[in-house]
Structures are given as structure tokens and as C-alpha cells.
Design a protein around this motif. Structure first.
Motif, PDB file in Angstrom:
ATOM      1  N   UNK A 261     -14.365   0.845  -2.379  1.00 50.82           N
ATOM      2  CA  UNK A 261     -13.673   1.672  -1.494  1.00 50.82           C
ATOM      3  C   UNK A 261     -12.772   1.122  -0.378  1.00 50.82           C
ATOM      4  N   UNK A 262     -13.491  -0.077   0.149  1.00 48.91           N
ATOM      5  CA  UNK A 262     -12.524  -0.800   1.181  1.00 48.91           C
ATOM      6  C   UNK A 262     -11.464  -1.411   0.272  1.00 48.91           C
ATOM      7  N   UNK A 263     -11.862  -1.945  -0.769  1.00 45.04           N
ATOM      8  CA  UNK A 263     -10.814  -2.931  -1.616  1.00 45.04           C
ATOM      9  C   UNK A 263      -9.700  -1.905  -2.038  1.00 45.04           C
ATOM     10  N   UNK A 264      -9.876  -0.782  -2.410  1.00 45.47           N
ATOM     11  CA  UNK A 264      -8.873   0.271  -2.905  1.00 45.47           C
ATOM     12  C   UNK A 264      -8.118   0.815  -1.621  1.00 45.47           C
ATOM     13  N   UNK A 265      -8.814   0.790  -0.348  1.00 50.67           N
ATOM     14  CA  UNK A 265      -8.004   1.244   0.802  1.00 50.67           C
ATOM     15  C   UNK A 265      -7.094   0.153   1.250  1.00 50.67           C
ATOM     16  N   UNK A 266      -7.498  -1.038   1.179  1.00 54.51           N
ATOM     17  CA  UNK A 266      -6.749  -2.273   1.583  1.00 54.51           C
ATOM     18  C   UNK A 266      -5.485  -2.580   0.568  1.00 54.51           C
ATOM     19  N   UNK A 267      -5.585  -2.470  -0.566  1.00 54.93           N
ATOM     20  CA  UNK A 267      -4.737  -2.433  -1.589  1.00 54.93           C
ATOM     21  C   UNK A 267      -3.614  -1.285  -1.177  1.00 54.93           C
ATOM     22  N   UNK A 268      -4.126  -0.077  -1.377  1.00 49.61           N
ATOM     23  CA  UNK A 268      -3.153   1.130  -0.631  1.00 49.61           C
ATOM     24  C   UNK A 268      -2.245   0.789   0.664  1.00 49.61           C
ATOM     25  N   UNK A 270      -1.569  -2.249   1.629  1.00 46.65           N
ATOM     26  CA  UNK A 270      -0.550  -3.231   1.238  1.00 46.65           C
ATOM     27  C   UNK A 270       0.694  -2.565   0.456  1.00 46.65           C
ATOM     28  N   UNK A 271       0.559  -1.634  -0.474  1.00 48.63           N
ATOM     29  CA  UNK A 271       1.457  -0.972  -1.164  1.00 48.63           C
ATOM     30  C   UNK A 271       2.305  -0.343  -0.305  1.00 48.63           C
ATOM     31  N   UNK A 272       1.592   0.457   0.722  1.00 45.04           N
ATOM     32  CA  UNK A 272       2.449   1.280   1.514  1.00 45.04           C
ATOM     33  C   UNK A 272       3.426   0.646   2.339  1.00 45.04           C
ATOM     34  N   UNK A 273       2.859  -0.727   2.779  1.00 44.03           N
ATOM     35  CA  UNK A 273       3.555  -1.505   3.679  1.00 44.03           C
ATOM     36  C   UNK A 273       4.704  -1.968   3.064  1.00 44.03           C
ATOM     37  N   UNK A 274       4.548  -2.743   1.818  1.00 44.99           N
ATOM     38  CA  UNK A 274       5.723  -3.146   1.107  1.00 44.99           C
ATOM     39  C   UNK A 274       6.805  -2.159   0.754  1.00 44.99           C
ATOM     40  N   UNK A 275       6.304  -0.811   0.366  1.00 44.99           N
ATOM     41  CA  UNK A 275       7.411   0.117   0.259  1.00 44.99           C
ATOM     42  C   UNK A 275       8.057   0.618   1.269  1.00 44.99           C
ATOM     43  N   UNK A 276       7.418   0.410   2.370  1.00 44.45           N
ATOM     44  CA  UNK A 276       8.065   0.885   3.606  1.00 44.45           C
ATOM     45  C   UNK A 276       9.154  -0.236   3.943  1.00 44.45           C
ATOM     46  N   UNK A 277       8.802  -1.516   3.906  1.00 41.45           N
ATOM     47  CA  UNK A 277       9.564  -2.659   4.285  1.00 41.45           C
ATOM     48  C   UNK A 277      10.866  -2.515   3.296  1.00 41.45           C
ATOM     49  N   UNK A 278      10.698  -2.286   2.272  1.00 34.80           N
ATOM     50  CA  UNK A 278      11.793  -2.244   1.243  1.00 34.80           C
ATOM     51  C   UNK A 278      12.772  -1.164   1.459  1.00 34.80           C
ATOM     52  N   UNK A 279      12.257   0.118   1.936  1.00 38.22           N
ATOM     53  CA  UNK A 279      12.899   1.449   2.347  1.00 38.22           C
ATOM     54  C   UNK A 279      13.719   0.954   3.627  1.00 38.22           C
TER      55      UNK A 279
END
Length: 291
Positions: A261-268, A270-279
Motif C-alpha cells: 500500500x505504501x509503495x503504491x501510494x509513493x508511486x502515485x 511521483x506520477x502526480x508530481x511528474x504530470x503536474x510539472x509537465x502541465x
């Protein structure tokens, strides 16, 4: 026999009444319980039990109860709170439950369920036995104008329960569980109970058949009279906790589950941060072109 006359090889107790057509475990009256038990222990390793029964009464929808139980247990002729028989039993029970005690359940009743017990488990009526149930199915078996049957087969550690309640003269699968271990030397019986609501619970016949099955040399060398009732499951029935939807969900989180659960939350994150930076970067470039 009839009335209170003795029945060869069978004992009965409680409100049980014997007639020439059927054995009535309970009449359609409140707060009754009764049972009938065979006196001869079963030493067959592979067997099939066919039960011809009838559950009927004057009560309309959800105004009847409580149900009938079929047993293969070490204990016999012991009254108790589980459909007129003993709780914390040793062996196998098949419950034909006609009344939903848990108002939050989404199950459709009548409901047939199976339970294997080594004496450590308690049947919880308030949850209709969901915490200790191995498997089950819905079956429209009450107030039928035709014959209703149930078959229990135990062979090579496999427990199968089938019904014939639709007047089609054919068996319909209800329960199929592998990895079941039941000892020999236990007794067959049937019991029923009523509470504030009631029904007639009738047993018309119980027929036991021996199944001719070849066993491995290892099985042949086991003293099956000393085997403890058990089921090889991926998780213990004790791990099942209640769910308002009427289904099981797993018990307390283990270390691996927490880690995943913690690993999935961390990956989520990271993905949100990358998408936010690109946008954000594209928005900045668009603003510069505009100005």
C-alpha cells in the motif's frame, strides 16, 4: 414408528414427532427445537448422503424461521443454540437457514452454507454464520408444492453439496470445497429450531451411500478415527470480518500488505508530481508566447 415410539437405530429429542410419513423436528410453533440422530457411527471414508426434506409453514416472506441443519459430528443428541443442536461441535454441519438475522446482508434467503469445526469455532446467529462459513448458495426450498432434496458428498477430501428443489429431477451444484478432512466414526443427524418465528421442519428420508474410491497408500495407513476436522484454505475462516455489504473482506493488514500500500501510494505521488510539472511547464511556455 409413530408418535413417541422407538425408531430402530435412531434417537430423537425435543419437539421431534415421528409419523408414518415423516419425522417432524419442529412444528410451526414458536420456541421449539428438535433433532434425530443415528446410533451407528459411520466408518466410511467416502460417502454420499441424500436427504428428502420439507420446510413449510403459514408465515409469509421473512416471517418464518429459523431453519434446518444436517450434521456429521462427534457429538450427538445434544441440544443447543445452533438450529436446535450443540455449538462448538466437532465435524461437519450443513445449514438450511431460512431467516436473515443480519438486516445489513444482501444475501437472498433461504441460504445453504457449510461449516467444519474442530470445537474451537462458534456459530454466530446474528451474522447468519458468515464468519465461519466455508461456502454457500441461495436455494428456494421453502413452501414448495413438490419434493425437495439435498445431497452431501464427501470423497477424497472434497465436499460437495447439491440441491434438487426446482422439481427438475436433477442435481444443481451449491457447494464444492477441496481440502476437507473429516474423521470416521462420527454420527449423522438432523436438527431444527424456531424462535419468535416458526416453520414445520420435516425430514422424510435420509439415505447414506458408500462411494467406492481408490486411495493412496499414505491415506490407507492413516487412522481416520483420530483425524481432526479441518479445511485447507488460503486463509482461516477466523480471519473473515464482517462487511456491511454481506460479503467477506480480509482481516487485519499484514506487513506485506502495508508495504504494498505504501509503495503504491509513493508511486502515485511521483506520477502526480511528474504530470503536474509537465502541465505547469507547458502553461508557462504558453503564457510567454501570449505576452
Amino acid at each position: 414408528g409413530a408418535g413417541s415410539a422407538a425408531v430402530p437405530l435412531w434417537d430423537f429429542q425435543g419437539s421431534t414427532m415421528v409419523t408414518s410419513q415423516y419425522v417432524r423436528l419442529t412444528p410451526d410453533e414458536r420456541s421449539r427445537e428438535g433433532s434425530i440422530w443415528n446410533r451407528v457411527p459411520c466408518f466410511l471414508k467416502d460417502w454420499e448422503l441424500h436427504v428428502h426434506f420439507r420446510i413449510h409453514g403459514a408465515g409469509k416472506k421473512n416471517l418464518h424461521g429459523d431453519g434446518l441443519a444436517l450434521w456429521y459430528t462427534q457429538e450427538r443428541l445434544t441440544p443447543g443454540p445452533v438450529f436446535g443442536s450443540k455449538d462448538n461441535f466437532h465435524g461437519l454441519a450443513i445449514f438450511l437457514d431460512t431467516y436473515p438475522n443480519d438486516e445489513a446482508t444482501e444475501r437472498v434467503f433461504p441460504y445453504i452454507s457449510a461449516m467444519v469445526n474442530n470445537g474451537s469455532l462458534t456459530y454466530d446467529h446474528s451474522k447468519d454464520g458468515r464468519w465461519t462459513e466455508l461456502a454457500g448458495c441461495t436455494a428456494d426450498l421453502r413452501n414448495q408444492n413438490h419434493d425437495t432434496f439435498l445431497a452431501i458428498r464427501y470423497s477424497r477430501g472434497r465436499l460437495t453439496v447439491m440441491t434438487d428443489v426446482e422439481d427438475k429431477n436433477e442435481w444443481k451444484n451449491c457447494i464444492d470445497i477441496a481440502g476437507v478432512r473429516l474423521p470416521t466414526g462420527y454420527y449423522f443427524g438432523a436438527s431444527a429450531g424456531t424462535g419468535d418465528l416458526s416453520d414445520n421442519h420435516d425430514v422424510i428420508s435420509m439415505k447414506l451411500f458408500q462411494l467406492m474410491v481408490d486411495h493412496s497408500p499414505e491415506d490407507e495407513n492413516i487412522d481416520w478415527t483420530k483425524v481432526e476436522p479441518s479445511v485447507s484454505l488460503f486463509k482461516s475462516p477466523k480471519d473473515n470480518v464482517d462487511d456491511p455489504t454481506g460479503n467477506f473482506r480480509s482481516g487485519p493488514l499484514t506487513g506485506w500488505k502495508v508495504f504494498l500500500l505504501l509503495l503504491c501510494a509513493l508511486l502515485g505521488i511521483i506520477v502526480c508530481a511528474v504530470v503536474g510539472a509537465v502541465v505547469f511547464q507547458k502553461r508557462q511556455e504558453r503564457n510567454k508566447r501570449f505576452y
